[in-house]
Write an enzyme that holds these catalytic residues in place. Structure first.
Site, PDB file in Angstrom:
ATOM      1  N   CYS A   7     -19.536  79.264  39.367  1.00 26.14           N
ATOM      2  CA  CYS A   7     -20.550  78.572  38.566  1.00 26.14           C
ATOM      3  C   CYS A   7     -21.593  79.572  38.099  1.00 26.14           C
ATOM      4  O   CYS A   7     -22.126  80.335  38.913  1.00 26.14           O
ATOM      5  CB  CYS A   7     -21.194  77.476  39.405  1.00 26.14           C
ATOM      6  SG  CYS A   7     -22.636  76.710  38.646  1.00 26.14           S
TER       7      CYS A   7
ATOM      8  N   ASN B  94      -5.427  57.791  37.224  1.00 26.86           N
ATOM      9  CA  ASN B  94      -4.807  59.007  36.694  1.00 26.86           C
ATOM     10  C   ASN B  94      -5.845  60.020  36.239  1.00 26.86           C
ATOM     11  O   ASN B  94      -6.893  59.656  35.714  1.00 26.86           O
ATOM     12  CB  ASN B  94      -3.877  58.662  35.525  1.00 26.86           C
ATOM     13  CG  ASN B  94      -2.746  57.750  35.955  1.00 26.86           C
ATOM     14  OD1 ASN B  94      -2.509  57.577  37.146  1.00 26.86           O
ATOM     15  ND2 ASN B  94      -2.053  57.164  35.005  1.00 26.86           N
TER      16      ASN B  94
ATOM     17  N   ARG C 175      -0.254  72.264  37.154  1.00 27.48           N
ATOM     18  CA  ARG C 175      -0.295  70.870  36.696  1.00 27.48           C
ATOM     19  C   ARG C 175      -0.831  70.798  35.263  1.00 27.48           C
ATOM     20  O   ARG C 175      -0.341  70.043  34.435  1.00 27.48           O
ATOM     21  CB  ARG C 175      -1.194  70.036  37.613  1.00 27.48           C
ATOM     22  CG  ARG C 175      -0.795  70.012  39.074  1.00 27.48           C
ATOM     23  CD  ARG C 175      -0.086  68.743  39.448  1.00 27.48           C
ATOM     24  NE  ARG C 175      -0.782  67.524  39.058  1.00 27.48           N
ATOM     25  CZ  ARG C 175      -1.735  66.923  39.780  1.00 27.48           C
ATOM     26  NH1 ARG C 175      -2.087  67.422  40.952  1.00 27.48           N
ATOM     27  NH2 ARG C 175      -2.314  65.828  39.352  1.00 27.48           N
TER      28      ARG C 175
ATOM     29  N   HIS D 156     -10.424  58.809  39.654  1.00 26.33           N
ATOM     30  CA  HIS D 156     -10.122  60.040  40.402  1.00 26.33           C
ATOM     31  C   HIS D 156     -10.423  61.298  39.598  1.00 26.33           C
ATOM     32  O   HIS D 156      -9.962  62.380  39.954  1.00 26.33           O
ATOM     33  CB  HIS D 156      -8.660  60.017  40.887  1.00 26.33           C
ATOM     34  CG  HIS D 156      -8.396  58.943  41.905  1.00 26.33           C
ATOM     35  ND1 HIS D 156      -7.129  58.521  42.244  1.00 26.33           N
ATOM     36  CD2 HIS D 156      -9.248  58.206  42.653  1.00 26.33           C
ATOM     37  CE1 HIS D 156      -7.216  57.560  43.166  1.00 26.33           C
ATOM     38  NE2 HIS D 156      -8.492  57.345  43.424  1.00 26.33           N
TER      39      HIS D 156
ATOM     40  N   THR E 268       1.396  51.651  39.792  1.00 29.12           N
ATOM     41  CA  THR E 268       0.773  52.265  40.976  1.00 29.12           C
ATOM     42  C   THR E 268       1.412  51.708  42.240  1.00 29.12           C
ATOM     43  O   THR E 268       1.751  50.534  42.297  1.00 29.12           O
ATOM     44  CB  THR E 268      -0.762  52.032  41.014  1.00 29.12           C
ATOM     45  OG1 THR E 268      -1.279  52.557  42.248  1.00 29.12           O
ATOM     46  CG2 THR E 268      -1.140  50.571  40.892  1.00 29.12           C
ATOM     47  N   SER E 269       1.562  52.584  43.245  1.00 30.16           N
ATOM     48  CA  SER E 269       2.103  52.134  44.519  1.00 30.16           C
ATOM     49  C   SER E 269       1.051  51.348  45.298  1.00 30.16           C
ATOM     50  O   SER E 269       1.363  50.702  46.289  1.00 30.16           O
ATOM     51  CB  SER E 269       2.599  53.322  45.340  1.00 30.16           C
ATOM     52  OG  SER E 269       1.551  54.255  45.506  1.00 30.16           O
TER      53      SER E 269
HETATM   54  C1  BJW Z   1       6.488  52.999  37.256  1.00 31.22           C
HETATM   55  C2  BJW Z   1       7.195  53.758  36.319  1.00 31.22           C
HETATM   56  C3  BJW Z   1       7.288  53.247  34.993  1.00 31.22           C
HETATM   57  C4  BJW Z   1       7.224  54.814  38.218  1.00 31.22           C
HETATM   58  N1  BJW Z   1       6.697  52.082  34.702  1.00 31.22           N
HETATM   59  N2  BJW Z   1       5.928  51.863  36.953  1.00 31.22           N
HETATM   60  C5  BJW Z   1      -8.976  52.421  53.701  1.00 31.22           C
HETATM   61  C6  BJW Z   1      -7.853  52.305  54.500  1.00 31.22           C
HETATM   62  C7  BJW Z   1      -7.076  53.418  54.809  1.00 31.22           C
HETATM   63  C8  BJW Z   1      -7.393  54.691  54.312  1.00 31.22           C
HETATM   64  C9  BJW Z   1      -8.484  54.804  53.507  1.00 31.22           C
HETATM   65  C10 BJW Z   1      -9.263  53.687  53.220  1.00 31.22           C
HETATM   66  N3  BJW Z   1     -10.272  54.101  52.403  1.00 31.22           N
HETATM   67  C11 BJW Z   1     -10.123  55.425  52.175  1.00 31.22           C
HETATM   68  C12 BJW Z   1      -9.057  55.899  52.846  1.00 31.22           C
HETATM   69  C13 BJW Z   1      -8.545  57.309  52.844  1.00 31.22           C
HETATM   70  C14 BJW Z   1      -7.798  57.647  51.572  1.00 31.22           C
HETATM   71  C15 BJW Z   1      -6.602  56.706  51.418  1.00 31.22           C
HETATM   72  O1  BJW Z   1      -6.590  55.757  50.657  1.00 31.22           O
HETATM   73  N4  BJW Z   1      -5.531  56.988  52.118  1.00 31.22           N
HETATM   74  C16 BJW Z   1      -4.320  56.150  52.029  1.00 31.22           C
HETATM   75  C17 BJW Z   1      -3.161  56.995  51.531  1.00 31.22           C
HETATM   76  C18 BJW Z   1      -4.077  55.501  53.337  1.00 31.22           C
HETATM   77  N5  BJW Z   1      -8.672  57.545  50.406  1.00 31.22           N
HETATM   78  C19 BJW Z   1      -9.481  58.530  50.057  1.00 31.22           C
HETATM   79  O2  BJW Z   1      -9.526  59.566  50.703  1.00 31.22           O
HETATM   80  C20 BJW Z   1     -10.370  58.331  48.847  1.00 31.22           C
HETATM   81  N6  BJW Z   1     -11.696  58.631  49.209  1.00 31.22           N
HETATM   82  C21 BJW Z   1     -12.478  57.769  49.888  1.00 31.22           C
HETATM   83  O3  BJW Z   1     -12.168  56.603  50.038  1.00 31.22           O
HETATM   84  O4  BJW Z   1     -13.635  58.322  50.394  1.00 31.22           O
HETATM   85  C22 BJW Z   1     -14.319  57.614  51.434  1.00 31.22           C
HETATM   86  C23 BJW Z   1     -13.479  57.636  52.707  1.00 31.22           C
HETATM   87  C24 BJW Z   1     -12.836  58.806  53.105  1.00 31.22           C
HETATM   88  C25 BJW Z   1     -12.037  58.818  54.268  1.00 31.22           C
HETATM   89  C26 BJW Z   1     -11.894  57.655  55.023  1.00 31.22           C
HETATM   90  C27 BJW Z   1     -12.540  56.497  54.616  1.00 31.22           C
HETATM   91  C28 BJW Z   1     -13.340  56.494  53.445  1.00 31.22           C
HETATM   92  C29 BJW Z   1     -10.006  59.331  47.751  1.00 31.22           C
HETATM   93  C30 BJW Z   1      -8.650  59.114  47.200  1.00 31.22           C
HETATM   94  C31 BJW Z   1      -8.339  60.211  46.175  1.00 31.22           C
HETATM   95  C32 BJW Z   1      -6.894  60.206  45.732  1.00 31.22           C
HETATM   96  N7  BJW Z   1      -6.600  61.437  45.076  1.00 31.22           N
HETATM   97  C33 BJW Z   1      -5.297  61.618  44.449  1.00 31.22           C
HETATM   98  C34 BJW Z   1      -5.236  63.055  43.874  1.00 31.22           C
HETATM   99  C35 BJW Z   1      -6.109  63.169  42.609  1.00 31.22           C
HETATM  100  C36 BJW Z   1      -6.080  64.534  42.015  1.00 31.22           C
HETATM  101  C37 BJW Z   1      -4.704  65.000  41.624  1.00 31.22           C
HETATM  102  O5  BJW Z   1      -4.051  64.376  40.795  1.00 31.22           O
HETATM  103  O6  BJW Z   1      -4.287  66.011  42.150  1.00 31.22           O
HETATM  104  O7  BJW Z   1      -5.102  60.640  43.436  1.00 31.22           O
HETATM  105  S1  BJW Z   1      -3.954  61.283  45.565  1.00 31.22           S
HETATM  106  C38 BJW Z   1      -2.904  60.532  44.370  1.00 31.22           C
HETATM  107  O8  BJW Z   1      -2.680  59.143  44.708  1.00 31.22           O
HETATM  108  C39 BJW Z   1      -3.708  60.535  43.066  1.00 31.22           C
HETATM  109  C40 BJW Z   1      -3.388  59.161  42.520  1.00 31.22           C
HETATM  110  O9  BJW Z   1      -4.390  58.758  41.601  1.00 31.22           O
HETATM  111  C41 BJW Z   1      -3.327  58.299  43.736  1.00 31.22           C
HETATM  112  C42 BJW Z   1      -2.558  57.016  43.562  1.00 31.22           C
HETATM  113  O10 BJW Z   1      -1.206  57.236  43.307  1.00 31.22           O
HETATM  114  P1  BJW Z   1      -0.418  56.292  42.280  1.00 31.22           P
HETATM  115  O11 BJW Z   1      -1.029  56.415  40.953  1.00 31.22           O
HETATM  116  O12 BJW Z   1      -0.316  54.945  42.847  1.00 31.22           O
HETATM  117  O13 BJW Z   1       1.018  57.040  42.208  1.00 31.22           O
HETATM  118  P2  BJW Z   1       2.341  56.821  43.106  1.00 31.22           P
HETATM  119  O14 BJW Z   1       3.237  57.957  42.848  1.00 31.22           O
HETATM  120  O15 BJW Z   1       1.998  56.513  44.492  1.00 31.22           O
HETATM  121  O16 BJW Z   1       3.003  55.489  42.499  1.00 31.22           O
HETATM  122  C43 BJW Z   1       3.630  55.460  41.217  1.00 31.22           C
HETATM  123  C44 BJW Z   1       4.149  54.059  40.957  1.00 31.22           C
HETATM  124  O17 BJW Z   1       4.635  53.986  39.632  1.00 31.22           O
HETATM  125  C45 BJW Z   1       5.321  53.656  41.870  1.00 31.22           C
HETATM  126  O18 BJW Z   1       5.052  52.364  42.415  1.00 31.22           O
HETATM  127  C46 BJW Z   1       6.521  53.587  40.913  1.00 31.22           C
HETATM  128  O19 BJW Z   1       7.451  52.583  41.272  1.00 31.22           O
HETATM  129  C47 BJW Z   1       5.855  53.279  39.604  1.00 31.22           C
HETATM  130  N8  BJW Z   1       6.568  53.707  38.376  1.00 31.22           N
HETATM  131  N9  BJW Z   1       7.722  54.890  36.870  1.00 31.22           N
HETATM  132  C48 BJW Z   1       6.079  51.410  35.639  1.00 31.22           C
HETATM  133  N10 BJW Z   1       8.022  53.922  33.965  1.00 31.22           N
HETATM  134 ZN    ZN Z   2     -23.182  75.332  40.512  1.00 28.25          ZN
END
Ligand code: BJW
Ligand code: ZN
Length: 250
Positions: free
Chosen positions: A157, A103, A71, A130, A198-199
């Site tokens: 580390c 991001n 990446r 993130h 963002t989705s």
């Molecule tokens: C365009 C375009 C153009 C395209 N112009 N638009 C409450 C309810 C249910 C579940 C949970 C909850 N709270 C927590 C959770 C669990 C989990 C979660 O949310 N799960 C869901 C999937 C259901 N959350 C977590 O685990 C978080 N931690 C947490 O809450 O801890 C406490 C806890 C844990 C467990 C249970 C409960 C509480 C941490 C989340 C970390 C996310 N990490 C990632 C990876 C980061 C590192 C890496 O990059 O490798 O983050 S996952 C990935 O998704 C990344 C992104 O930041 C994130 C969001 O994605 P994003 O940015 O929305 O991308 P896409 O691809 O989904 O969407 C792109 C959009 O762009 C689309 O809509 C296109 O249409 C559009 N687009 N071109 C404009 N030109």
């Molecule tokens: Zn350390």
């Protein structure tokens, strides 16, 4: 896009006293960074739902670190686009903090530095919820370093011997509580939340626009398609961020 919608969107921006923006992978798509959940997004070919978890890192650190190394090398050729730049100019001009991003690509920060010259006001620097793929952190202590190429042995580390890993938030890991607090306060106080590329399915980030709305503010969405948030947005502008944002904000 309808003229009336544009007029209304521009009026909301003009009249807002406080604006917060929440961005996701879509804003970097035009810079050549793959998104997560679109066709051709990262999730499909590399199954990051399996890679981007603490369990995967514990089970098979080498594979996860290699994926992040890939990446990083893909990102090396990417530059901020007109969407990043328009947001950076907007918040610089307003002299207020307001940019929150999911991001990890660092492109908002680069756009802010480039738009502001030598000394960017802190206002235009994003809250990176993130983390940042350009940094490593120790799995066991607070140490952080700029990312380094992966060698033959697992990186450790120097202070405590813990695993050196990318400073990003994996699924199931908690976000930095201070950052999240600041982002929540920005969202609650804003009268306009601009949600870009963002989705809006990953929490807690996806709840931020709802905080703005819950406090009586507006949501304006910019995306190439409808999302989980479109229904509750005051306005949804369909289009690419690199085209829509300069037209909306400059
Ligand atoms: C365009 C375009 C153009 C395209 N112009 N638009 C409450 C309810 C249910 C579940 C949970 C909850 N709270 C927590 C959770 C669990 C989990 C979660 O949310 N799960 C869901 C999937 C259901 N959350 C977590 O685990 C978080 N931690 C947490 O809450 O801890 C406490 C806890 C844990 C467990 C249970 C409960 C509480 C941490 C989340 C970390 C996310 N990490 C990632 C990876 C980061 C590192 C890496 O990059 O490798 O983050 S996952 C990935 O998704 C990344 C992104 O930041 C994130 C969001 O994605 P994003 O940015 O929305 O991308 P896409 O691809 O989904 O969407 C792109 C959009 O762009 C689309 O809509 C296109 O249409 C559009 N687009 N071109 C404009 N030109
Ligand atoms: Zn350390």
């Amino acid at each position: 896009m309808e003229q009336g919608q544009w007029r209304q969107a521009r009026r909301l921006v003009r009249e807002a006293r406080r604006v917060v923006a929440l961005t996701g992978a879509g804003i970097s798509a035009e810079s050549g960074v793959p998104t997560f959940r679109d066709a051709g997004g990262l999730w499909k070919s590399h199954r990051p739902e399996e890679l981007a978890t603490p369990e995967a890192l514990a089970r098979d650190p080498r594979t996860v670190l290699e994926w992040y190394a890939w990446r990083r090398s893909a990102l090396a050729g990417c530059r901020p686009n007109e969407g990043h730049r328009a947001l950076a100019r907007f918040f610089l001009r307003r002299g207020e903090a307001g940019l929150v991003t999911q991001n990890v690509d660092g492109l908002h920060t680069r756009a802010a530095l480039e738009e502001a010259g030598e000394d960017p006001a802190e206002a235009a620097l994003p809250l990176e919820l993130h983390g940042a793929v350009g940094r490593d952190r120790c799995e066991s202590c607070e140490a952080r370093w700029p990312a380094e190429p992966l060698g033959e042995t697992l990186p450790r580390c120097s202070a405590c011997g813990g695993l050196r890993r990318p400073d990003v938030v994996l699924f199931g890991e908690t976000l930095d509580p201070d950052l999240l607090d600041r982002a929540r306060r920005l969202a609650e106080r804003a009268d306009l939340c601009l949600v870009v590329g963002t989705s809006a399915v990953v929490y807690p980030a996806a709840a931020l626009p709802l905080a703005t709305r819950g406090a009586g503010g507006h949501i304006v969405e910019v995306n190439v398609q409808r999302t989980a948030l479109t229904e509750v947005a005051t306005l949804a502008l369909l289009g690419e961020a690199g085209t829509v944002l300069p037209a909306l904000l400059d």
